[in-house]
Design a protein around this motif. Structure first.
Motif, PDB file in Angstrom:
ATOM      1  N   LEU A  94      35.338  35.997 -33.048  1.00  0.00           N
ATOM      2  CA  LEU A  94      34.507  36.306 -34.211  1.00  0.00           C
ATOM      3  C   LEU A  94      34.263  37.803 -34.331  1.00  0.00           C
ATOM      4  CD1 LEU A  94      31.779  33.497 -33.977  1.00  0.00           C
ATOM      5  CD2 LEU A  94      33.727  33.579 -35.519  1.00  0.00           C
ATOM      6  N   GLY A  95      34.599  38.555 -33.286  1.00  0.00           N
ATOM      7  CA  GLY A  95      34.300  39.983 -33.298  1.00  0.00           C
ATOM      8  C   GLY A  95      32.842  40.256 -32.993  1.00  0.00           C
ATOM      9  N   ALA A  96      32.214  39.374 -32.199  1.00  0.00           N
ATOM     10  CA  ALA A  96      30.792  39.526 -31.879  1.00  0.00           C
ATOM     11  C   ALA A  96      30.628  40.067 -30.468  1.00  0.00           C
ATOM     12  CB  ALA A  96      30.081  38.184 -32.005  1.00  0.00           C
ATOM     13  N   GLU A  97      29.442  40.574 -30.181  1.00  0.00           N
ATOM     14  CA  GLU A  97      29.166  41.090 -28.841  1.00  0.00           C
ATOM     15  C   GLU A  97      28.840  39.970 -27.862  1.00  0.00           C
ATOM     16  OE1 GLU A  97      26.022  43.881 -29.293  1.00  0.00           O
ATOM     17  OE2 GLU A  97      27.347  45.455 -30.066  1.00  0.00           O
TER      18      GLU A  97
ATOM     19  N   SER B  70      24.771  33.896 -30.153  1.00  0.00           N
ATOM     20  CA  SER B  70      23.491  34.201 -30.782  1.00  0.00           C
ATOM     21  C   SER B  70      22.330  34.190 -29.787  1.00  0.00           C
ATOM     22  CB  SER B  70      23.187  33.198 -31.900  1.00  0.00           C
ATOM     23  OG  SER B  70      23.708  33.651 -33.108  1.00  0.00           O
ATOM     24  N   PHE B  71      22.368  33.246 -28.848  1.00  0.00           N
ATOM     25  CA  PHE B  71      21.265  33.112 -27.884  1.00  0.00           C
ATOM     26  C   PHE B  71      21.809  33.210 -26.465  1.00  0.00           C
ATOM     27  CE2 PHE B  71      20.384  30.169 -31.505  1.00  0.00           C
ATOM     28  CZ  PHE B  71      19.442  30.953 -32.141  1.00  0.00           C
ATOM     29  N   PRO B  72      22.016  34.438 -25.971  1.00  0.00           N
ATOM     30  CA  PRO B  72      22.646  34.595 -24.656  1.00  0.00           C
ATOM     31  C   PRO B  72      21.829  33.995 -23.524  1.00  0.00           C
ATOM     32  CG  PRO B  72      22.601  36.673 -25.851  1.00  0.00           C
ATOM     33  CD  PRO B  72      21.739  35.731 -26.605  1.00  0.00           C
ATOM     34  N   ARG B  73      20.512  34.128 -23.597  1.00  0.00           N
ATOM     35  CA  ARG B  73      19.716  33.587 -22.483  1.00  0.00           C
ATOM     36  C   ARG B  73      19.728  32.068 -22.493  1.00  0.00           C
ATOM     37  NH1 ARG B  73      14.199  36.761 -23.011  1.00  0.00           N
ATOM     38  NH2 ARG B  73      14.808  36.494 -25.177  1.00  0.00           N
ATOM     39  N   LEU B  74      19.710  31.490 -23.702  1.00  0.00           N
ATOM     40  CA  LEU B  74      19.823  30.032 -23.818  1.00  0.00           C
ATOM     41  C   LEU B  74      21.166  29.564 -23.245  1.00  0.00           C
ATOM     42  CD1 LEU B  74      18.055  27.829 -25.155  1.00  0.00           C
ATOM     43  CD2 LEU B  74      19.583  27.939 -27.094  1.00  0.00           C
ATOM     44  N   ASN B  75      22.181  30.401 -23.435  1.00  0.00           N
ATOM     45  CA  ASN B  75      23.513  30.095 -22.928  1.00  0.00           C
ATOM     46  C   ASN B  75      23.490  29.992 -21.405  1.00  0.00           C
ATOM     47  OD1 ASN B  75      26.185  29.602 -23.325  1.00  0.00           O
ATOM     48  ND2 ASN B  75      26.793  31.741 -23.523  1.00  0.00           N
TER      49      ASN B  75
ATOM     50  N   THR C  28      25.906  30.986 -33.815  1.00  0.00           N
ATOM     51  CA  THR C  28      26.810  32.132 -33.648  1.00  0.00           C
ATOM     52  C   THR C  28      27.819  32.192 -34.791  1.00  0.00           C
ATOM     53  OG1 THR C  28      26.579  31.881 -31.266  1.00  0.00           O
ATOM     54  CG2 THR C  28      28.387  33.249 -32.045  1.00  0.00           C
ATOM     55  N   ILE C  29      28.394  31.040 -35.127  1.00  0.00           N
ATOM     56  CA  ILE C  29      29.416  31.036 -36.174  1.00  0.00           C
ATOM     57  C   ILE C  29      28.799  31.370 -37.531  1.00  0.00           C
ATOM     58  CG2 ILE C  29      30.956  29.498 -37.464  1.00  0.00           C
ATOM     59  CD1 ILE C  29      31.612  28.195 -34.711  1.00  0.00           C
ATOM     60  N   HIS C  30      27.571  30.902 -37.753  1.00  0.00           N
ATOM     61  CA  HIS C  30      26.950  31.221 -39.038  1.00  0.00           C
ATOM     62  C   HIS C  30      26.531  32.683 -39.131  1.00  0.00           C
ATOM     63  CE1 HIS C  30      26.438  27.604 -41.543  1.00  0.00           C
ATOM     64  NE2 HIS C  30      26.592  26.945 -40.420  1.00  0.00           N
ATOM     65  N   ARG C  31      26.095  33.262 -38.025  1.00  0.00           N
ATOM     66  CA  ARG C  31      25.438  34.561 -38.104  1.00  0.00           C
ATOM     67  C   ARG C  31      26.242  35.733 -37.583  1.00  0.00           C
ATOM     68  NH1 ARG C  31      22.134  34.905 -41.709  1.00  0.00           N
ATOM     69  NH2 ARG C  31      21.191  36.681 -40.663  1.00  0.00           N
ATOM     70  N   LEU C  32      27.178  35.508 -36.675  1.00  0.00           N
ATOM     71  CA  LEU C  32      27.757  36.652 -35.962  1.00  0.00           C
ATOM     72  C   LEU C  32      29.240  36.880 -36.251  1.00  0.00           C
ATOM     73  CD1 LEU C  32      25.970  36.441 -32.483  1.00  0.00           C
ATOM     74  CD2 LEU C  32      25.317  37.700 -34.527  1.00  0.00           C
TER      75      LEU C  32
ATOM     76  N   MET D  98      29.297  41.851 -36.685  1.00  0.00           N
ATOM     77  CA  MET D  98      27.881  41.561 -36.644  1.00  0.00           C
ATOM     78  C   MET D  98      27.072  42.830 -36.528  1.00  0.00           C
ATOM     79  SD  MET D  98      27.064  40.615 -32.710  1.00  0.00           S
ATOM     80  CE  MET D  98      25.584  41.602 -32.730  1.00  0.00           C
ATOM     81  N   HIS D  99      27.737  43.908 -36.056  1.00  0.00           N
ATOM     82  CA  HIS D  99      27.015  45.117 -35.722  1.00  0.00           C
ATOM     83  C   HIS D  99      26.205  45.604 -36.917  1.00  0.00           C
ATOM     84  CE1 HIS D  99      26.075  48.428 -33.256  1.00  0.00           C
ATOM     85  NE2 HIS D  99      26.553  49.311 -34.090  1.00  0.00           N
ATOM     86  N   ASP D 100      24.921  45.828 -36.680  1.00  0.00           N
ATOM     87  CA  ASP D 100      24.023  46.372 -37.690  1.00  0.00           C
ATOM     88  C   ASP D 100      23.841  45.473 -38.910  1.00  0.00           C
ATOM     89  OD1 ASP D 100      23.543  48.524 -36.156  1.00  0.00           O
ATOM     90  OD2 ASP D 100      25.087  49.773 -37.100  1.00  0.00           O
ATOM     91  N   ALA D 101      24.556  44.378 -38.930  1.00  0.00           N
ATOM     92  CA  ALA D 101      24.466  43.515 -40.117  1.00  0.00           C
ATOM     93  C   ALA D 101      23.031  43.032 -40.311  1.00  0.00           C
ATOM     94  CB  ALA D 101      25.402  42.337 -39.977  1.00  0.00           C
TER      95      ALA D 101
END
Lengths: 558, 101, 208
Positions: free
Chosen positions: A119-122, A125-130, A197-201, B1-4
């Protein structure tokens, strides 16, 4: 984890964030090193690897149990174990393989590692939940393992815990069902995390229909995990209450209906077979274009068929119950609906084959596994139609045919899909190449061993061999013998594969960033990726399967 | 996602007026009275029929106003409807068995 | 993302309220389906034992059920008022409304306690031999009643614990206007608890 620290040898840098090109194996900030830095990590890649090590271990235990069952079945009569022990063997084999390995397997291992990268994300969405979901998984696994030794002895109900036997048996069913409940909770947390994650990141400019197909597979899967798992959760709680307090819901002596337990169980457990297979199908959709160096055929059809399978998956659970005394109406309705699943599945297989057509095919190990998936899963799917048809179902219900069928779909599908994905993304995950020759040999053994092991089950099932029997009539001797020989070949292949991958993670050749010529975002970062995945955050990735640039750089042919 | 989504405040946030919420609350209390009254005065079919109509209405009020679904992005409503639809379908299919035994 | 790493390199720690809310709603779906499984059980046994269900429901005190509905609906109102107050930056007001919600939740549990203990004194409780002597449908009805209101009661208790935590966080200023997500999600959870009860009321108390 030893492999992990080795991969980072020589790089003691602790920089991270944009511009950082180190590896996620490097110690993170905060001075945490070694095992502690893993147990407290919120890095999706590290969590994925922790799942890999845990599940890999359970998988090998499950394989060992399977081998022991096959050994007992080598000859008619009882040789090594008694009937009671054999019952615990198939229960354990089922519980471990299903709840600890194949259901959470691909999403938790490859989904965790690859989804944010694609997805190109870092991160998710919820790393601690993960991280929490990993601990919940381990807690569930601990409970499951404890249930084998504590109290009344190893459960002997089969992995389905059917009432009323599961209410009466003195074995440790209560703890085992609570373990399954806890494991389901872990699965729900992962699903929630992936949907968000898919919706937001998604990377800037990546619409839903620009996502790689593995992400679509995971998206459909996550919805099933979120919506279906709670139903089995409450069912198992009711079973637990029934055993401890006595509430009568599944007890015919008190007006309860044991068939209702089966309904509730399969309302979850049928959709969950698509939790196993959909991500595997996603992996196949990733591998085929890369090794055919050709864009995927029918992107939208494949994406939508994943969603369709997830949806239709809720409508067909009754086909597990054709012989238990359901109403005739329910039987034909469920039989009819079952055939609907074949449509989206057929769409996928058609598109995969069409992707290969006139492609520039490189028969590398991941592609061989992907092709194996299509072959084995087709057998699994077609035998599924035999089960779905009411008339034939009566004949083959509870026979070895069913065992053969679901091993072709679950192992031949989800399991082989996981192997395919592990080889495909191995260079990305560990930054090293696996040994190609050993991997080819392992693939060959697995392919041959698999069919020698499971095909005879289909045959003897039609002949009338019941499942879950430790003993059999002499007329079934030959297929049982062949099948047991197959189990040895398959086991050899699996051991070779595991040894090869473990060794290569430590000592393999350094892998380039994009060894296969992939086009999706995970191939555009370094191998292994840095801690926050990308030195430069990707934007507007465009068509995920556009090979123009790869062909310009590396040529059409191989 | 960056800064989005770097700035939380950029996302539109709707504050429902207290007066409206009190109105919703009054409606919910009245609807509860109606259901209870119907079941006491007309036990049996009528009482149950009223409950079957009024209860989903109450649920809708809670969802739309107390839980803000009316003010969220449409995707939230779609997700909720999907979950509900699956529960309804599962319930319906179960009764293909129990209504025809 | 790794917050530590992110701050150390000086780049903004992302906050995504819409993402967090998405996650919260997904969690609520799992709750709905958790109760959904029990609703399926209820529907099936009600259909199989309709007369017994009506008979058994007479034993429940419908006035207490309706009163408790009023309590929960009111607690939902105080909850939305608490959220609204915090959104406008009125932390003190928000705390008072949240405290009221907590108190109403406690009232609900007290009423429930009296209901349950009245039943217990009549030997109507899961595991009691008396239940097994009743007609099957009544036995199932009471067990369903205790399972469903019990599971609901556990959710009320969890809600109270979360409210206490949020209360402390509002006082310390960790949860405040613009950073009020935690209170908002607690509210969503609390309304769901209310929503489930709205269905339990007619299924058990008003079905006689």
């Amino acid at each position: 984890m030893a492999a992990a620290s080795d991969a980072s040898a020589g790089t003691a840098t602790i920089h991270t964030g944009p511009g950082y090109t180190g590896s996620y194996f490097d110690p993170p900030l905060g001075g945490r090193t070694g095992l502690w830095s893993w147990l407290t990590t919120t890095d999706h890649k590290r969590i994925g690897l922790m799942y890999l090590y845990a599940m890999g271990t359970f998988f090998l235990v499950g394989v060992a149990l399977g081998i022991m069952m096959r050994l007992e079945l080598l000859n008619p009569g009882m040789q090594y174990v008694d009937h009671r022990t054999y019952n615990t063997f198939f229960t354990l084999h089922g519980v471990i393989m299903i709840f600890l390995f194949i259901v959470p397997g691909i999403p938790a291992i490859l989904g965790n590692i690859i989804l944010p990268l694609q997805l190109g994300a870092e991160d998710v969405s919820f790393p601690r939940l993960n991280l929490l979901s990993w601990y919940v998984y381990m807690a569930g696994a601990f409970m499951a393992v404890t249930s084998l030794f504590a109290g009344g002895g190893t459960p002997d109900t089969g992995w389905t815990f059917y009432a009323p036997y599961s209410l009466r048996t003195g074995t440790n069913v209560s703890l085992a069902v609570m373990a399954a409940f806890v494991l389901g909770f872990s699965s729900i947390l992962t699903g929630m995390n992936f949907i968000t994650t898919i919706h937001r990141l998604r990377a800037k400019g990546m619409g839903f229909f620009r996502m790689p197909l593995f992400c679509w597979g995971l998206y459909a899967t996550s919805w099933i995990q979120v919506i279906a798992t709670p139903v089995v959760g409450i069912t198992l709680v009711l079973l637990f209450m029934e055993r401890t307090v006595g509430i009568g819901f599944f007890d015919p002596a008190r007006g309860g209906d044991p068939i209702l337990y089966q309904h509730l169980f399969w309302i979850y457990s049928h959709p969950v077979v698509y939790v196993m297979i959909l991500p595997a199908m996603g992996i196949i959709s990733e591998i085929l274009p890369v090794f055919a160096r050709r864009t995927i055929f029918g992107y939208k059809a494949i994406a939508m068929s994943s969603m369709a399978i997830a949806g239709v998956g809720y409508l067909v659970w009754g086909h597990h119950m054709f012989t238990v005394g359901m109403s005739d109406t329910a039987r034909w309705v469920f039989s009819l609906l079952t055939f609907l699943v074949a449509i989206p599945t057929g769409i996928k297989i058609f598109n995969w084959v069409a992707t290969l057509y006139k492609g520039s095919i490189a028969a590398e190990v991941p592609l061989l596994y992907a092709a194996t998936f299509i072959f084995l899963f087709s057998i699994g799917g077609l035998t599924g139609l035999v089960n779905g048809a009411l008339s034939t179902n009566i004949h083959i219900h509870d026979t070895a045919f069913i065992v053969g069928h679901f091993h072709y779909t679950m192992f031949g599908g989800a399991g082989i899909g996981l192997f395919a994905g592990l080889h495909h993304w191995f260079p990305k995950i560990f930054g090293r190449m696996f040994n190609r020759k050993a991997a080819l040999a392992a693939w060959g053994l697995i392919f041959v061993g698999f069919n020698v092991l499971y095909f005879p089950m289909l045959v003897m099932g039609i002949m009338g061999m019941p499942r879950r029997y430790a003993d059999y009539l002499p007329e079934y001797h030959l297929p049982h013998m062949i099948s047991t020989f197959g189990s040895w070949i398959l086991a050899a292949g699996i051991v070779l594969m595991v040894v090869n991958l473990v060794r290569s993670a430590r000592h393999g050749e350094r892998a380039p960033d994009n060894p296969w010529g992939g086009t999706t975002l995970e191939w555009q970062t370094t191998s292994p990726p840095p801690q926050l995945n990308f030195a430069k955050v990707p934007e507007n990735p465009g068509d995920p399967y556009d090979f123009t640039r790869i062909i310009a750089e590396r040529g059409q042919g191989r | 996602m960056h800064d989005a989504h770097a700035t939380a405040h950029a996302e539109h946030e709707h504050i429902v007026p207290d007066g409206l919420q009190v109105l919703i609350w009054i409606s919910l209390m009245l609807l509860t009275l109606i259901t209870a009254g119907a079941s006491i005065l007309f036990p049996g079919r009528v009482g149950i029929g009223v409950a079957m109509v009024v209860t989903p209405l109450k649920a809708a009020l809670i969802l739309m106003f107390f839980m803000h679904l009316k003010y969220e992005k449409p995707v939230f409503r779609w997700m909720f409807l999907t979950a509900m639809a699956i529960l309804a379908v599962v319930m319906g299919l179960t009764f293909f068995d129990y209504s025809h035994r | 993302m790794n917050t530590q790493a992110a701050t150390a390199t000086g780049h903004v720690v992302h906050r995504d309220p819409v993402g967090a809310k998405t996650g919260m709603w997904l969690f609520l779906f799992t709750e709905v389906l958790l109760f959904g499984g029990l609703f399926v059980v209820y529907a099936v046994y009600r259909q199989m034992h309709t007369a017994d269900f009506h008979e058994a429901a007479y034993e429940l005190n419908r006035y207490m059920g309706v009163a408790n509905t009023f309590v929960l609906l009111t607690s939902s109102l105080t909850m939305v008022l608490a959220v609204g107050a915090l959104q406008r930056g009125q932390a003190g007001r928000s705390l008072r409304w949240l405290g009221a919600t907590f108190a109403l939740a406690a009232v609900f549990l007290v009423v429930k306690y009296f209901e349950w203990s009245a039943k217990y004194s009549h030997h109507i409780f899961p595991g009691q031999e008396y239940l097994k002597e009743l007609p099957h449908g009544q036995d199932l009805f009471y067990n369903l009643y205790f399972m469903m209101t019990g599971l609901h009661g556990i959710h009320v208790v969890i809600g109270m614990i979360v409210m206490a935590v949020v209360f402390a966080k509002i006082r310390s200023g960790a949860v405040r206007a613009g950073r009020h997500g935690m209170l908002e999600y607690t509210g969503l959870y609390w309304h769901l608890v209310d929503l489930v009860w709205v269905f339990l009321l007619p299924l058990f108390y008003l079905t006689a």
